[in-house]
Design a protein around this motif. Sequence first.
Motif, short mmCIF file in Angstrom:
data_model
loop_
_atom_site.label_atom_id
_atom_site.label_comp_id
_atom_site.label_asym_id
_atom_site.label_seq_id
_atom_site.Cartn_x
_atom_site.Cartn_y
_atom_site.Cartn_z
N THR A 68 -5.73 2.19 3.72
CA THR A 68 -6.53 1.59 2.66
C THR A 68 -7.60 2.58 2.26
O THR A 68 -8.02 3.43 3.04
CB THR A 68 -7.20 0.30 3.15
OG1 THR A 68 -8.00 0.61 4.28
CG2 THR A 68 -6.17 -0.75 3.53
N GLY A 69 -8.04 2.51 1.04
CA GLY A 69 -9.08 3.40 0.57
C GLY A 69 -8.50 4.60 -0.14
O GLY A 69 -7.32 4.66 -0.51
N HIS A 70 -9.33 5.62 -0.31
CA HIS A 70 -8.94 6.82 -1.06
C HIS A 70 -8.12 7.75 -0.16
O HIS A 70 -8.56 8.13 0.92
CB HIS A 70 -10.19 7.53 -1.57
CG HIS A 70 -9.88 8.74 -2.40
ND1 HIS A 70 -9.17 8.67 -3.56
CD2 HIS A 70 -10.21 10.04 -2.23
CE1 HIS A 70 -9.05 9.88 -4.08
NE2 HIS A 70 -9.68 10.74 -3.27
N VAL A 71 -6.95 8.16 -0.63
CA VAL A 71 -6.09 9.05 0.13
C VAL A 71 -6.07 10.39 -0.57
O VAL A 71 -5.79 10.48 -1.76
CB VAL A 71 -4.65 8.48 0.23
CG1 VAL A 71 -3.77 9.42 1.00
CG2 VAL A 71 -4.67 7.11 0.87
#
Length: 105
Positions: free
Chosen positions: A13-16
Amino acid sequence: MFRPKIPTMPTPTGHVTPPAVVEPTTVVPAAQIPPPAPVAPAPSRPTVQLTPGTALALVGGGTAVVLVVGAVLVSMLLAVAITGASVAVCAVVLRSLLASETKRR
């Protein structure tokens, strides 16, 4: 029912961030520098000086340890010997009781 359930990998989850690209570099030989002369390492701890008092204390402590360990071992041996003798006396008494019981009949 008896088939194991394989857990699924959780999705991030979040920015990759995408993986970084590594570019090859050329190897340039450097000038050969002789290694520095080895220096004798300084002792990390001071040497122990045995005075007559400390030597006497070490000898006394060693003697005390030997005497305590010897006393414990001798007492264990004595306990085993006393137990063996009492079992032997019980066996003789039981044997005589059983022998006298069979003679009376």
